[in-house]
Motif scaffolding. Structure first.
Motif, mmCIF file in Angstrom:
data_model
loop_
_atom_site.group_PDB
_atom_site.id
_atom_site.type_symbol
_atom_site.label_atom_id
_atom_site.label_comp_id
_atom_site.label_asym_id
_atom_site.label_seq_id
_atom_site.Cartn_x
_atom_site.Cartn_y
_atom_site.Cartn_z
ATOM 1 N N ASN A 32 7.376 -10.436 20.194
ATOM 2 C CA ASN A 32 7.726 -11.287 21.266
ATOM 3 C C ASN A 32 7.867 -12.804 20.675
ATOM 4 O OD1 ASN A 32 7.624 -9.046 23.051
ATOM 5 N ND2 ASN A 32 5.592 -9.015 22.933
ATOM 6 N N ASN A 33 7.246 -12.947 19.628
ATOM 7 C CA ASN A 33 7.316 -14.513 18.926
ATOM 8 C C ASN A 33 8.223 -14.551 17.878
ATOM 9 O OD1 ASN A 33 6.250 -16.813 17.694
ATOM 10 N ND2 ASN A 33 4.675 -16.807 19.115
ATOM 11 N N ALA A 34 9.311 -15.113 17.926
ATOM 12 C CA ALA A 34 10.087 -15.167 16.470
ATOM 13 C C ALA A 34 9.399 -15.706 15.383
ATOM 14 C CB ALA A 34 11.452 -15.629 17.002
ATOM 15 N N LEU A 35 8.824 -16.911 15.624
ATOM 16 C CA LEU A 35 8.183 -17.704 14.767
ATOM 17 C C LEU A 35 7.100 -16.952 14.051
ATOM 18 C CD1 LEU A 35 8.181 -20.402 13.092
ATOM 19 C CD2 LEU A 35 6.746 -21.291 15.138
ATOM 20 N N LYS A 36 6.264 -16.527 14.700
ATOM 21 C CA LYS A 36 5.216 -15.550 14.215
ATOM 22 C C LYS A 36 5.557 -14.538 13.557
ATOM 23 C CE LYS A 36 0.681 -13.788 15.524
ATOM 24 N NZ LYS A 36 -0.241 -13.562 16.729
ATOM 25 N N LYS A 37 6.731 -13.862 13.996
ATOM 26 C CA LYS A 37 7.160 -12.649 13.246
ATOM 27 C C LYS A 37 7.704 -13.043 11.928
ATOM 28 C CE LYS A 37 10.724 -9.211 13.464
ATOM 29 N NZ LYS A 37 11.921 -8.733 14.598
ATOM 30 N N ALA A 38 8.142 -14.084 11.904
ATOM 31 C CA ALA A 38 8.683 -14.745 10.465
ATOM 32 C C ALA A 38 7.746 -15.023 9.578
ATOM 33 C CB ALA A 38 9.642 -15.910 10.609
ATOM 34 N N LEU A 39 6.640 -15.514 10.142
ATOM 35 C CA LEU A 39 5.525 -15.962 9.308
ATOM 36 C C LEU A 39 4.993 -14.798 8.575
ATOM 37 C CD1 LEU A 39 3.771 -18.093 8.138
ATOM 38 C CD2 LEU A 39 2.560 -18.115 10.258
ATOM 39 N N GLN A 40 4.613 -14.002 9.765
ATOM 40 C CA GLN A 40 4.205 -12.587 9.238
ATOM 41 C C GLN A 40 4.961 -11.621 8.202
ATOM 42 O OE1 GLN A 40 3.831 -10.692 13.069
ATOM 43 N NE2 GLN A 40 1.931 -11.137 13.547
ATOM 44 N N ILE A 41 6.445 -11.800 8.073
ATOM 45 C CA ILE A 41 6.932 -11.328 7.220
ATOM 46 C C ILE A 41 6.925 -11.928 5.868
ATOM 47 C CG2 ILE A 41 9.536 -10.792 6.568
ATOM 48 C CD1 ILE A 41 9.934 -10.310 9.452
ATOM 49 N N GLY A 42 6.820 -13.361 5.817
ATOM 50 C CA GLY A 42 6.838 -14.003 4.835
ATOM 51 C C GLY A 42 5.400 -13.682 4.257
ATOM 52 N N VAL A 43 4.457 -13.752 4.979
ATOM 53 C CA VAL A 43 2.952 -13.366 4.241
ATOM 54 C C VAL A 43 3.128 -11.747 3.494
ATOM 55 C CG1 VAL A 43 0.613 -12.954 4.972
ATOM 56 C CG2 VAL A 43 1.823 -15.019 5.795
ATOM 57 N N TYR A 44 3.751 -11.059 4.215
ATOM 58 C CA TYR A 44 4.015 -9.870 3.417
ATOM 59 C C TYR A 44 4.715 -9.791 2.303
ATOM 60 C CZ TYR A 44 6.613 -5.433 2.777
ATOM 61 O OH TYR A 44 7.373 -4.295 2.088
ATOM 62 N N HIS A 45 6.000 -10.595 2.199
ATOM 63 C CA HIS A 45 6.339 -10.973 0.868
ATOM 64 C C HIS A 45 5.648 -11.571 -0.031
ATOM 65 C CE1 HIS A 45 10.253 -9.172 2.220
ATOM 66 N NE2 HIS A 45 10.568 -10.086 3.225
ATOM 67 N N LEU A 46 4.732 -12.585 0.563
ATOM 68 C CA LEU A 46 3.966 -13.146 -0.591
ATOM 69 C C LEU A 46 2.990 -12.131 -1.226
ATOM 70 C CD1 LEU A 46 2.582 -15.550 -1.695
ATOM 71 C CD2 LEU A 46 1.373 -16.098 0.487
ATOM 72 N N GLY A 47 2.470 -11.030 -0.197
ATOM 73 C CA GLY A 47 1.725 -10.084 -1.048
ATOM 74 C C GLY A 47 2.514 -9.288 -1.960
ATOM 75 N N LYS A 48 3.538 -8.896 -1.715
ATOM 76 C CA LYS A 48 4.416 -8.103 -2.722
ATOM 77 C C LYS A 48 4.588 -9.044 -3.914
ATOM 78 C CE LYS A 48 7.627 -5.438 -2.183
ATOM 79 N NZ LYS A 48 8.831 -4.831 -1.621
ATOM 80 N N LEU A 49 4.794 -10.225 -4.001
ATOM 81 C CA LEU A 49 5.051 -11.046 -5.185
ATOM 82 C C LEU A 49 3.722 -11.168 -5.673
ATOM 83 C CD1 LEU A 49 7.172 -14.125 -3.485
ATOM 84 C CD2 LEU A 49 7.907 -12.253 -4.996
ATOM 85 N N LEU A 50 2.502 -11.312 -5.218
ATOM 86 C CA LEU A 50 1.285 -11.414 -5.889
ATOM 87 C C LEU A 50 1.092 -10.143 -6.712
ATOM 88 C CD1 LEU A 50 -0.985 -13.244 -3.201
ATOM 89 C CD2 LEU A 50 -0.305 -14.086 -5.395
ATOM 90 N N ALA A 51 1.374 -9.130 -6.206
ATOM 91 C CA ALA A 51 1.186 -7.672 -6.711
ATOM 92 C C ALA A 51 2.065 -7.800 -8.066
ATOM 93 C CB ALA A 51 1.544 -6.750 -5.754
#
Length: 234
Positions: A32-51
């Motif tokens: 329901n919140n496009a900005l929050k959704k984009a931020l959550q997806i970005g953090v998910y990708h950051l986790g993968k990059l760290l791994a």
């Protein structure tokens, strides 16, 4: 070689969508919140990059130890040949021998923790999901790991894997937003191109290991370069 890491990640993400797509589709993002959704997806990708960076760091250290023993060129050639063989050997051969069996318990633990994290919606959860996702078995990640070993040191190994991870972001993000976009003949054609590109990277590593004296592509061995410099001075 970093360019090859990005392209491998970009093309390989079509394979990743099939392997990791279900995880991406099931991310507990805020619909329901496009900005929050984009931020959550970005953090998910950051986790993968760290791994991926941690994986590259570890295997880069292995490559550095071999470099110190003078095996760097031989290692580059071996990695190149290995990449090509992995593409040429029929898939059923790999299915016959479960190479992940020695670490099966670890993988099961990762999957279990990943499943628990999927039930939460806090921001750190997305970092955890991405980080754990990065450690799940994947043939394309193995190819990138081979290259990280041949990179020669921990920093280059981590950087190579991080750039590989960056290459997977565009399509994986598209998969989360537009899952239907990734279906059809186009996806099949790109999937067929992945083995060809892996072979090309393998050939590049072989050429690099031969030390033909070609700047950037196949630089001469350090000892040979030093010897040539001393001869010129004499």
């Amino acid at each position: 070689m970093l360019f090859s890491a990005f392209i491998l990640g970009l093309l390989g993400s079509f394979h990743c969508v099939g392997m990791c797509g279900p995880i991406a589709f099931m991310l507990p993002v805020d619909r329901n919140n496009a900005l929050k959704k984009a931020l959550q997806i970005g953090v998910y990708h950051l986790g993968k990059l760290l791994a991926y960076s941690v994986i590259g760091l570890v295997f880069g250290l292995i490559g550095k130890s071999l470099y110190l023993f003078g095996f760097q060129q031989q290692l580059s050639i071996f990695i190149g040949i290995l990449m090509i063989l992995v593409v040429l050997i029929p898939q059923k051969t790999f299915n016959k021998y479960n190479f992940s069996k020695p670490v099966y318990k670890v993988i099961s633990k990762v999957k279990s923790t990943l499943g628990s994290a999927m039930k939460k919606k806090t921001m750190d959860t997305f970092l955890t999901i991405g980080f754990l996702n990065g450690f799940l078995p994947c043939g394309l990640v193995y190819m990138a790991v081979f290259a990280a070993i041949a990179s020669g040191n921990a920093l280059n190994g981590a950087l190579y894997m991080a750039v590989f991870g960056l290459g997977t972001i565009p399509l994986m993000t598209t998969a989360i937003y537009f899952s239907q976009f990734l279906k059809g003949a186009a996806r099949q054609k790109i999937q067929k191109a992945i083995p060809v590109f892996v072979v090309i990277i393998g050939v590049l590593f072989i050429i690099r290991g031969l030390g033909l004296g070609i700047p950037y592509l196949s630089p001469a061995p350090v000892l040979d370069a030093v010897s040539a410099s001393m001869d010129c001075q004499l």
